[in-house]
Design a protein around this motif. Structure first.
Motif: not given
Length: 261
Positions: A159-181
């Motif tokens: 979570p810490e690295l994903n927080t950094e890489l997505c900053a300044p946005a927050r990250f939200s995990p979910m299974p499907s790339i199709a549904y993410r898009l």
């Protein structure tokens, strides 16, 4: 044709929802679920009745003859998470005409927010979300503290690295790339990311939705993804949503910083 495709996809989604609720859990192991093949057979037969052409499916293979139309289908994107009991896998149905997306339907039948179907076809303004017309505009958005980047469920392990890489946005995990898009296209986020190689069936429908909402889908080098040759891998990673935000995210050192199997 869109309403007929949605109806067919909803029928298929009912099978996935029933499988998810099956006593003892869904059938299958690893990244292969029995229901995926059953759903793709249903979709393949129904879609080719609606529009003759080629077909590219994850489970039942491809039939590519050079026809102008080609259906591109993932019957259950996010199978590994689905088998693990995590909600958010999705049916992804896209249609190409002369290598360009002209229709996309992404349906997640089991999510924490309830069933969610996001759809579009060529000449339509805006999108349909669960039967309601919406007009999101990704071009008007920006990567800031109020925005969300959708990533895979593996992000919960770092979570810490994903927080950094997505900053300044927050990250939200979910299974499907199709549904993410699809959710990005519908206005729920600024970008969706996959750090794993993707094939046309994973992203075509979501890409169609992004284009309709003023966004695009880029590869790991920031180049727009195209579908001139369905037999070639699309990319090692993809970033889709607001164009400027996707370019910015694609330039970040994801693979150097994260531990990715």
């Amino acid at each position: 044709m869109l309403n007929e495709v949605i109806s067919l996809v909803m029928r298929a989604g009912a099978l996935i929802a029933a499988e998810a609720a099956r006593p003892g859990g869904p059938r299958g192991a690893g990244d292969k679920a029995d229901i995926d093949v059953e759903v793709e057979i249903l979709l393949r037969e129904g879609l080719l009745r609606l529009q003759l052409g080629d077909f590219w499916g994850e489970e039942t293979g491809s039939a590519l003859t050079g026809a102008s139309h080609c259906w591109v289908v993932d019957p259950n994107d996010g199978t590994t998470d689905f088998l693990a009991g995590r909600p958010g896998s999705a049916i992804s149905v896209g249609l190409l005409k002369d290598a360009l997306p002209v229709l996309g339907v992404v349906y997640a039948p089991v999510t924490t927010r309830g069933p969610d179907c996001i759809a579009w076809e060529l000449s339509m303004t805006g999108l349909l979300r669960n039967g309601r017309h919406i007009c999101p505009n990704l071009d008007a958005r920006q990567l800031d503290a109020n925005s969300v980047v959708f990533v895979s469920t593996a992000a919960d392990q770092q979570p810490e690295l994903n927080t950094e890489l997505c900053a300044p946005a927050r990250f939200s995990p979910m299974p499907s790339i199709a549904y993410r898009l699809a959710r990005v296209a519908a206005g729920d986020g600024i970008a969706g990311v996959s750090l794993y190689p993707v094939s046309p069936h994973d992203v075509l429908a979501g890409h169609a939705l992004l284009k309709a909402a003023g966004g695009d889908l880029l590869d790991q080098d920031g180049h727009p993804i195209r579908y001139d040759d369905l037999n070639k891998p699309l990319c090692r990673s993809c970033f889709g949503g607001n164009l400027a935000a996707s370019q910015h995210l694609a330039a970040r050192p994801w693979h150097q910083r994260l531990s990715i199997p």
